[in-house]
Design an enzyme around this catalytic site. Structure first.
Site, mmCIF file in Angstrom:
data_model
loop_
_atom_site.group_PDB
_atom_site.id
_atom_site.type_symbol
_atom_site.label_atom_id
_atom_site.label_comp_id
_atom_site.label_asym_id
_atom_site.label_seq_id
_atom_site.Cartn_x
_atom_site.Cartn_y
_atom_site.Cartn_z
ATOM 1 N N ASN A 154 0.884 -1.172 0.000
ATOM 2 C CA ASN A 154 0.000 0.000 0.000
ATOM 3 C C ASN A 154 0.922 1.222 0.000
ATOM 4 O O ASN A 154 1.527 1.561 1.017
ATOM 5 C CB ASN A 154 -0.874 -0.042 1.259
ATOM 6 C CG ASN A 154 -1.834 1.125 1.331
ATOM 7 O OD1 ASN A 154 -1.785 2.034 0.490
ATOM 8 N ND2 ASN A 154 -2.692 1.110 2.332
ATOM 9 N N ARG A 170 -2.634 -2.130 -3.378
ATOM 10 C CA ARG A 170 -3.847 -1.345 -3.183
ATOM 11 C C ARG A 170 -3.753 -0.157 -4.144
ATOM 12 O O ARG A 170 -2.800 0.613 -4.074
ATOM 13 C CB ARG A 170 -3.920 -0.852 -1.745
ATOM 14 C CG ARG A 170 -5.072 0.084 -1.552
ATOM 15 C CD ARG A 170 -5.148 0.610 -0.148
ATOM 16 N NE ARG A 170 -6.295 1.479 -0.047
ATOM 17 C CZ ARG A 170 -6.315 2.598 0.662
ATOM 18 N NH1 ARG A 170 -5.248 2.957 1.348
ATOM 19 N NH2 ARG A 170 -7.388 3.324 0.703
ATOM 20 N N HIS A 226 -12.785 2.945 0.151
ATOM 21 C CA HIS A 226 -12.790 1.937 1.219
ATOM 22 C C HIS A 226 -13.470 0.638 0.760
ATOM 23 O O HIS A 226 -13.912 -0.154 1.580
ATOM 24 C CB HIS A 226 -13.571 2.422 2.466
ATOM 25 C CG HIS A 226 -12.829 3.392 3.322
ATOM 26 N ND1 HIS A 226 -13.486 4.229 4.182
ATOM 27 C CD2 HIS A 226 -11.516 3.654 3.485
ATOM 28 C CE1 HIS A 226 -12.608 4.979 4.833
ATOM 29 N NE2 HIS A 226 -11.405 4.649 4.416
ATOM 30 N N LEU A 253 -14.892 3.084 10.404
ATOM 31 C CA LEU A 253 -14.596 4.313 11.145
ATOM 32 C C LEU A 253 -13.133 4.305 11.574
ATOM 33 O O LEU A 253 -12.758 3.654 12.555
ATOM 34 C CB LEU A 253 -15.501 4.416 12.382
ATOM 35 C CG LEU A 253 -17.018 4.264 12.141
ATOM 36 C CD1 LEU A 253 -17.778 4.302 13.463
ATOM 37 C CD2 LEU A 253 -17.520 5.343 11.194
ATOM 38 N N GLY A 254 -12.309 4.986 10.807
ATOM 39 C CA GLY A 254 -10.884 5.110 11.158
ATOM 40 C C GLY A 254 -10.558 6.586 11.142
ATOM 41 O O GLY A 254 -11.351 7.398 11.620
ATOM 42 N N ARG A 312 -11.552 15.462 7.811
ATOM 43 C CA ARG A 312 -12.436 15.841 6.697
ATOM 44 C C ARG A 312 -13.832 16.175 7.213
ATOM 45 O O ARG A 312 -14.336 15.524 8.131
ATOM 46 C CB ARG A 312 -12.548 14.699 5.685
ATOM 47 C CG ARG A 312 -11.251 14.366 5.011
ATOM 48 C CD ARG A 312 -11.477 13.351 3.879
ATOM 49 N NE ARG A 312 -10.227 12.769 3.467
ATOM 50 C CZ ARG A 312 -9.987 11.453 3.423
ATOM 51 N NH1 ARG A 312 -10.926 10.583 3.737
ATOM 52 N NH2 ARG A 312 -8.808 11.020 3.052
ATOM 53 N N ASP A 325 -7.431 12.669 16.396
ATOM 54 C CA ASP A 325 -7.299 11.318 16.927
ATOM 55 C C ASP A 325 -8.419 11.043 17.940
ATOM 56 O O ASP A 325 -8.495 11.689 18.984
ATOM 57 C CB ASP A 325 -5.928 11.188 17.597
ATOM 58 C CG ASP A 325 -5.623 9.759 17.972
ATOM 59 O OD1 ASP A 325 -4.697 9.189 17.381
ATOM 60 O OD2 ASP A 325 -6.318 9.206 18.855
ATOM 61 N N ARG A 351 -9.023 8.677 20.000
ATOM 62 C CA ARG A 351 -8.651 8.226 21.352
ATOM 63 C C ARG A 351 -8.293 9.419 22.234
ATOM 64 O O ARG A 351 -8.752 9.532 23.377
ATOM 65 C CB ARG A 351 -7.460 7.267 21.257
ATOM 66 C CG ARG A 351 -7.297 6.426 22.473
ATOM 67 C CD ARG A 351 -6.253 5.375 22.316
ATOM 68 N NE ARG A 351 -5.601 5.395 21.003
ATOM 69 C CZ ARG A 351 -4.820 4.448 20.547
ATOM 70 N NH1 ARG A 351 -4.583 3.387 21.266
ATOM 71 N NH2 ARG A 351 -4.244 4.534 19.360
ATOM 72 N N VAL A 373 -11.512 3.208 15.044
ATOM 73 C CA VAL A 373 -12.512 3.657 16.015
ATOM 74 C C VAL A 373 -13.578 2.581 16.195
ATOM 75 O O VAL A 373 -13.933 2.207 17.321
ATOM 76 C CB VAL A 373 -13.166 4.986 15.544
ATOM 77 C CG1 VAL A 373 -14.260 5.418 16.504
ATOM 78 C CG2 VAL A 373 -12.112 6.080 15.389
ATOM 79 N N GLU A 405 -8.032 -5.548 5.020
ATOM 80 C CA GLU A 405 -7.873 -5.249 3.593
ATOM 81 C C GLU A 405 -6.690 -6.002 2.994
ATOM 82 O O GLU A 405 -6.758 -6.476 1.870
ATOM 83 C CB GLU A 405 -7.679 -3.736 3.409
ATOM 84 C CG GLU A 405 -8.901 -2.950 3.824
ATOM 85 C CD GLU A 405 -8.622 -1.462 3.956
ATOM 86 O OE1 GLU A 405 -8.643 -0.790 2.927
ATOM 87 O OE2 GLU A 405 -8.398 -0.988 5.077
HETATM 88 P P1 ADP Z 1 -6.742 4.850 9.115
HETATM 89 O O1 ADP Z 1 -8.032 5.369 8.550
HETATM 90 O O2 ADP Z 1 -5.624 5.837 9.049
HETATM 91 O O3 ADP Z 1 -6.391 3.448 8.668
HETATM 92 P P2 ADP Z 1 -7.341 3.576 11.643
HETATM 93 O O4 ADP Z 1 -8.387 2.666 11.091
HETATM 94 O O5 ADP Z 1 -6.080 2.981 12.132
HETATM 95 O O6 ADP Z 1 -7.014 4.774 10.671
HETATM 96 O O7 ADP Z 1 -8.040 4.401 12.830
HETATM 97 C C1 ADP Z 1 -7.371 5.415 13.490
HETATM 98 C C2 ADP Z 1 -8.316 6.008 14.501
HETATM 99 O O8 ADP Z 1 -8.727 4.994 15.418
HETATM 100 C C3 ADP Z 1 -7.690 7.131 15.330
HETATM 101 O O9 ADP Z 1 -8.593 8.202 15.434
HETATM 102 C C4 ADP Z 1 -7.496 6.459 16.679
HETATM 103 O O10 ADP Z 1 -7.545 7.367 17.741
HETATM 104 C C5 ADP Z 1 -8.704 5.558 16.717
HETATM 105 N N1 ADP Z 1 -8.553 4.569 17.797
HETATM 106 C C6 ADP Z 1 -7.637 3.591 17.919
HETATM 107 N N2 ADP Z 1 -7.793 2.958 19.109
HETATM 108 C C7 ADP Z 1 -8.819 3.576 19.749
HETATM 109 C C8 ADP Z 1 -9.467 3.400 21.008
HETATM 110 N N3 ADP Z 1 -9.074 2.460 21.860
HETATM 111 N N4 ADP Z 1 -10.493 4.230 21.314
HETATM 112 C C9 ADP Z 1 -10.888 5.179 20.465
HETATM 113 N N5 ADP Z 1 -10.324 5.396 19.269
HETATM 114 C C10 ADP Z 1 -9.306 4.604 18.907
#
Ligand code: ADP
Length: 414
Positions: free
Chosen positions: A7, A98, A188, A217-218, A249, A291, A293, A341, A395
């Site tokens: 990727n 990818r 996605h 949801l990432g 976004r 972020d 978290r 997330v 993926e």
């Molecule tokens: P990407 O879209 O870059 O692949 P990911 O799928 O890895 O991203 O998701 C990243 C998001 O997931 C970040 O906002 C991160 O804070 C959130 N995240 C990871 N672990 C947790 C958690 N334990 N609680 C809440 N959010 C989390």
């Protein structure tokens, strides 16, 4: 078959080495030998390597471009120190990439040849931030491994090629679609396809029976309505900007705001677009971070008002999309969560599901709390007529399996 999954981004290279074949796919016994990423390519690159024993190693190396990065990676994979057991470049049997944008042309994964390269090039206009890097990755791999090693392109858009016209067309003058291919493409796709496939497998449902809403949801976020194994609607559009609130976004926005913001703030339209892509979403509302978290910590522990607002808007918008897709599907068997997330935050899942009781969804709080860190399972209450699940997306596994299928001539399931 040993498949290297790549990727490629502007200055990053994420990778996995996966062993897969028909038998392994059937019995879910694909093996991941190594995964990781190379960041800051073009300078002193930072390399993170995770073995299949769970060990993590960090390295740095001066990798001046993608070609050097792929060369380094292939060298490492075939070094005894990597623990992959692969000892020669010839042990890498195929490479799966990818590729972000397949336009209207690519409806499934394909073997890369000159015409496919041209097709990806033709779509650069639709994805100027992604497709050029994907092409660079394919070129670098060809140089590192030779043209005898088959490469397969797996498109982020392909899963959504089944969207009906009424879902993919915008209500703007029709000739814009004909002249410039302006339409919803969705992204996605590999993730939504992976989640839907896994959901059918673990719930032992027939493909034709399944109606689900998947929520990836990432950092990027999208929703997808899936019926009979195919995507019938999705929230990202012509670009990944549309739809849900994301890390940086805005998601859906009144198009008239572009001009208005430009005039009020003295910005060009492309600066406003950049603002909507990289300064908005959770970051824009909270003024703190993209972020989730960290945002949850700010909201829960420090009671930060704007952090709470950002989370509230994020969850509200996701719930609205679930409602819309329940209408599009005529009801669903389940809402399925994935992404950083979706896979880790019980609190966000609960807040999105809160208020969907009318649709027959009741959450089992303890089950919800237990699903973190890559665990899959159901968290709707016993007897809930619509279910809620966490099904971690994979993926890379799907790309490896598609690569095997394309190279060996096996049929491609959706
Ligand atoms: P990407 O879209 O870059 O692949 P990911 O799928 O890895 O991203 O998701 C990243 C998001 O997931 C970040 O906002 C991160 O804070 C959130 N995240 C990871 N672990 C947790 C958690 N334990 N609680 C809440 N959010 C989390």
């Amino acid at each position: 078959m040993n498949v290297l999954v790549l990727n490629v981004g502007s200055a990053t290279l994420k990778f996995q080495v996966v062993v897969t074949d028909n038998d392994r796919i059937m019995h879910d016994q694909d093996v991941k030998l190594l995964r990781g990423q190379i960041e800051r390519i073009g300078g002193e690159s930072v390399i993170t390597l995770r073995g299949n024993d769970g060990s993590t190693r960090k390295r740095t190396a001066p990798l001046r471009d993608m070609r050097s990065a792929v060369d380094w990676l292939v060298g490492y994979i075939t070094d005894p120190e990597s623990g992959t057991g692969l000892t020669a470049r010839g042990d890498i049997h195929a490479v799966g990439h990818r590729v972000v944008h397949g336009g209207e042309q690519f409806r499934a994964s394909v073997l890369v040849d000159e015409s496919v390269l041209q097709g990806i090039e033709d779509n650069v206009e639709l994805a100027p931030l992604h497709n050029p890097h994907n092409l660079r990755g394919i070129e670098a791999t060809r140089k590192a491994l030779g043209s005898g090693v088959p490469q397969v392109a797996v498109f982020d858009t392909a899963f959504h090629h089944t969207l009906p016209e009424h879902a993919y067309l915008y209500a703007i003058p029709y000739p814009l679609y004909r002249r410039h291919k302006i339409r919803r493409y969705g992204f996605h796709g590999t993730s939504h396809r992976s989640i839907a496939y896994r959901f059918r497998k673990i719930t032992d449902r027939e493909r034709s029976d399944v109606r689900i809403v998947t929520l990836h949801l990432g950092n990027g976020c999208s929703a997808c309505a899936i019926r009979g194994g195919v995507s019938i609607d999705t929230s990202m559009g012509f670009t990944p900007l549309e739809g849900l609130v994301m890390g940086t976004r805005s998601g859906d926005i009144d198009a008239a705001l572009l001009d208005y913001i430009a005039a009020k703030e003295g910005l060009s339209l492309s600066q406003v677009e950049a603002m909507l892509n990289s300064q908005s979403g959770l970051l824009g509302i909270s003024g703190l971070t993209n972020d989730m978290r960290d945002l949850l910590a700010e909201a829960n522990e420090l009671q930060d008002r704007r952090a709470r607002l950002a989370i509230e808007i994020f969850c509200y918008r996701a719930r609205k999309y679930v409602g819309a897709y329940l209408a599009a599907l005529g009801g669903a068997d389940a809402v399925v969560f994935a992404g950083g997330v979706g896979e880790n935050s019980a609190q966000i899942r609960a807040r999105i599901c809160d208020g969907l009781e009318w649709a027959g969804l009741r959450v089992d709080a303890a089950a919800n709390e237990s699903l973190v860190g890559g665990r899959e399972g159901r968290f709707s209450a016993e007897g809930s007529s619509m279910e809620a699940w966490v099904v971690p997306t994979d993926e890379e596994l799907l790309i490896a399996r598609d690569t095997f299928r394309v190279v060996s001539g096996a049929p491609l399931p959706s």
